[in-house]
Write a protein that holds these residues in place. Structure first.
Motif, PDB file in Angstrom:
ATOM      1  N   LEU A   9       3.360 -53.805   8.315  1.00 34.94           N
ATOM      2  CA  LEU A   9       4.792 -53.680   8.029  1.00 34.94           C
ATOM      3  C   LEU A   9       5.620 -54.135   9.235  1.00 34.94           C
ATOM      4  CD1 LEU A   9       7.251 -52.778   6.397  1.00 34.94           C
ATOM      5  CD2 LEU A   9       6.842 -50.449   7.247  1.00 34.94           C
ATOM      6  N   TYR A  10       5.249 -53.734  10.441  1.00 32.57           N
ATOM      7  CA  TYR A  10       5.973 -54.159  11.640  1.00 32.57           C
ATOM      8  C   TYR A  10       5.914 -55.676  11.795  1.00 32.57           C
ATOM      9  CZ  TYR A  10       5.826 -49.215  12.989  1.00 32.57           C
ATOM     10  OH  TYR A  10       5.947 -47.845  13.022  1.00 32.57           O
ATOM     11  N   LYS A  11       4.768 -56.258  11.501  1.00 29.86           N
ATOM     12  CA  LYS A  11       4.633 -57.715  11.573  1.00 29.86           C
ATOM     13  C   LYS A  11       5.597 -58.395  10.614  1.00 29.86           C
ATOM     14  CE  LYS A  11      -0.220 -57.743  12.943  1.00 29.86           C
ATOM     15  NZ  LYS A  11      -1.598 -58.062  12.535  1.00 29.86           N
ATOM     16  N   LEU A  12       5.640 -57.898   9.388  1.00 31.93           N
ATOM     17  CA  LEU A  12       6.548 -58.490   8.402  1.00 31.93           C
ATOM     18  C   LEU A  12       8.009 -58.313   8.810  1.00 31.93           C
ATOM     19  CD1 LEU A  12       4.737 -57.414   5.108  1.00 31.93           C
ATOM     20  CD2 LEU A  12       5.000 -59.753   5.999  1.00 31.93           C
ATOM     21  N   THR A  66      10.691 -63.713  31.121  1.00 27.74           N
ATOM     22  CA  THR A  66      11.225 -63.281  29.834  1.00 27.74           C
ATOM     23  C   THR A  66      10.458 -63.996  28.730  1.00 27.74           C
ATOM     24  OG1 THR A  66      13.430 -62.940  30.774  1.00 27.74           O
ATOM     25  CG2 THR A  66      13.287 -63.147  28.389  1.00 27.74           C
ATOM     26  N   SER A  67       9.955 -63.213  27.776  1.00 29.71           N
ATOM     27  CA  SER A  67       9.224 -63.778  26.641  1.00 29.71           C
ATOM     28  C   SER A  67      10.192 -64.018  25.490  1.00 29.71           C
ATOM     29  CB  SER A  67       8.127 -62.819  26.179  1.00 29.71           C
ATOM     30  OG  SER A  67       7.185 -62.620  27.200  1.00 29.71           O
ATOM     31  N   TYR A  68      10.153 -65.237  24.956  1.00 35.66           N
ATOM     32  CA  TYR A  68      10.974 -65.622  23.815  1.00 35.66           C
ATOM     33  C   TYR A  68      10.055 -65.889  22.633  1.00 35.66           C
ATOM     34  CZ  TYR A  68      14.666 -66.360  27.245  1.00 35.66           C
ATOM     35  OH  TYR A  68      15.590 -66.192  28.249  1.00 35.66           O
ATOM     36  N   TYR A  69      10.401 -65.340  21.467  1.00 29.49           N
ATOM     37  CA  TYR A  69       9.575 -65.460  20.275  1.00 29.49           C
ATOM     38  C   TYR A  69      10.332 -66.190  19.167  1.00 29.49           C
ATOM     39  CZ  TYR A  69       6.741 -61.902  22.560  1.00 29.49           C
ATOM     40  OH  TYR A  69       5.967 -61.224  23.451  1.00 29.49           O
ATOM     41  N   SER A  70       9.604 -67.029  18.437  1.00 33.10           N
ATOM     42  CA  SER A  70      10.171 -67.695  17.264  1.00 33.10           C
ATOM     43  C   SER A  70       9.099 -67.763  16.180  1.00 33.10           C
ATOM     44  CB  SER A  70      10.678 -69.093  17.619  1.00 33.10           C
ATOM     45  OG  SER A  70       9.630 -69.875  18.154  1.00 33.10           O
ATOM     46  N   ILE A  71       9.534 -67.801  14.945  1.00 34.67           N
ATOM     47  CA  ILE A  71       8.620 -67.842  13.805  1.00 34.67           C
ATOM     48  C   ILE A  71       8.070 -69.266  13.660  1.00 34.67           C
ATOM     49  CG2 ILE A  71      10.452 -68.291  12.111  1.00 34.67           C
ATOM     50  CD1 ILE A  71       8.894 -66.408  10.186  1.00 34.67           C
ATOM     51  N   TYR A  76       6.386 -68.282   8.528  1.00 35.92           N
ATOM     52  CA  TYR A  76       7.348 -68.374   7.428  1.00 35.92           C
ATOM     53  C   TYR A  76       6.632 -68.314   6.078  1.00 35.92           C
ATOM     54  CZ  TYR A  76      10.834 -70.137   4.218  1.00 35.92           C
ATOM     55  OH  TYR A  76      11.668 -70.271   3.143  1.00 35.92           O
ATOM     56  N   THR A  77       5.529 -69.036   5.953  1.00 37.70           N
ATOM     57  CA  THR A  77       4.755 -69.028   4.706  1.00 37.70           C
ATOM     58  C   THR A  77       4.262 -67.619   4.393  1.00 37.70           C
ATOM     59  OG1 THR A  77       4.063 -71.313   5.057  1.00 37.70           O
ATOM     60  CG2 THR A  77       2.729 -69.996   3.539  1.00 37.70           C
ATOM     61  N   SER A  78       3.729 -66.941   5.399  1.00 37.06           N
ATOM     62  CA  SER A  78       3.252 -65.573   5.213  1.00 37.06           C
ATOM     63  C   SER A  78       4.398 -64.649   4.791  1.00 37.06           C
ATOM     64  CB  SER A  78       2.611 -65.071   6.507  1.00 37.06           C
ATOM     65  OG  SER A  78       2.119 -63.774   6.350  1.00 37.06           O
ATOM     66  N   LEU A  79       5.538 -64.812   5.431  1.00 39.70           N
ATOM     67  CA  LEU A  79       6.698 -63.984   5.092  1.00 39.70           C
ATOM     68  C   LEU A  79       7.122 -64.193   3.640  1.00 39.70           C
ATOM     69  CD1 LEU A  79       8.972 -62.041   5.937  1.00 39.70           C
ATOM     70  CD2 LEU A  79      10.265 -64.048   6.698  1.00 39.70           C
ATOM     71  N   THR A  80       7.128 -65.432   3.175  1.00 38.18           N
ATOM     72  CA  THR A  80       7.559 -65.684   1.794  1.00 38.18           C
ATOM     73  C   THR A  80       6.623 -65.009   0.789  1.00 38.18           C
ATOM     74  OG1 THR A  80       6.408 -67.803   1.705  1.00 38.18           O
ATOM     75  CG2 THR A  80       8.731 -67.856   2.318  1.00 38.18           C
ATOM     76  N   PHE A  81       5.334 -64.928   1.114  1.00 37.60           N
ATOM     77  CA  PHE A  81       4.388 -64.279   0.209  1.00 37.60           C
ATOM     78  C   PHE A  81       4.489 -62.757   0.227  1.00 37.60           C
ATOM     79  CE2 PHE A  81       1.801 -68.272   0.687  1.00 37.60           C
ATOM     80  CZ  PHE A  81       1.898 -68.656  -0.649  1.00 37.60           C
TER      81      PHE A  81
END
Length: 173
Positions: A9-12, A66-71, A76-81
């Protein structure tokens, strides 16, 4: 929910945040949401981010500690599912947080400055301003000392709008 369901859930939720804002977010920005809303603690978020990076769903870039994160496309594919597995209340919390802070979040990650030692012995302060994935401007300034390069990087965020205005005014006349 067992521990693996909670981490999923946190990942999503993180993927949703990165996708919704369409820009990089720092470790501190992501962590602050989860901690402020009492979802979890700092260590669980670090584990979750680490797993997202290792799986290729999130890209991590480190600039000046400083760590910067992007999808990523896979993220994105995983999120859509699996987006429908994020509870409605959590989506509302994320949307409210991002709506209230989106300009500050984007400004914070969109203005970056770093420096490095050049082969000639001087230092280059590399400063840039982005909006989403579009670069607005970047400048490289050569200075003789590391201390001056550090000072430029520290001051850049506070003056980046003035610099942009100056450049545009003078180059477009």
């Amino acid at each position: 929910m067992n521990e693996s369901d909670v981490l999923r859930l946190y990942k999503l939720m993180i993927l949703y945040m990165l996708n919704r804002l369409d820009c990089q977010l720092t470790n501190a920005q992501l962590s602050s949401f989860f901690i402020e809303k009492n979802y979890t603690d700092y260590f669980n978020i670090q584990q979750t981010l680490s797993e997202l990076v290792a799986s290729g769903f999130v890209e991590k870039v480190i600039i000046r500690n400083t760590s910067y994160y992007s999808i990523t496309a896979d993220g994105y594919t995983s999120l859509t599912f699996f987006k429908n597995q994020i509870p409605k209340g959590a989506l509302e919390d994320i949307n409210t947080f991002l709506d209230a802070h989106k300009y500050a979040l984007k400004n914070e990650v969109g203005t970056q400055a770093d420096y490095y030692k050049h082969t000639g012995g001087d230092y280059i302060a590399h400063c840039k301003v982005s909006e989403g994935k579009s670069l607005l401007y970047e400048i490289n300034v050569s200075v003789p000392s590391e201390e001056e390069a550090k000072r430029i990087c520290q001051n850049f965020r506070g003056y980046s709008e003035d610099i942009y205005s100056f450049i545009m005014k003078n180059l477009l006349q």
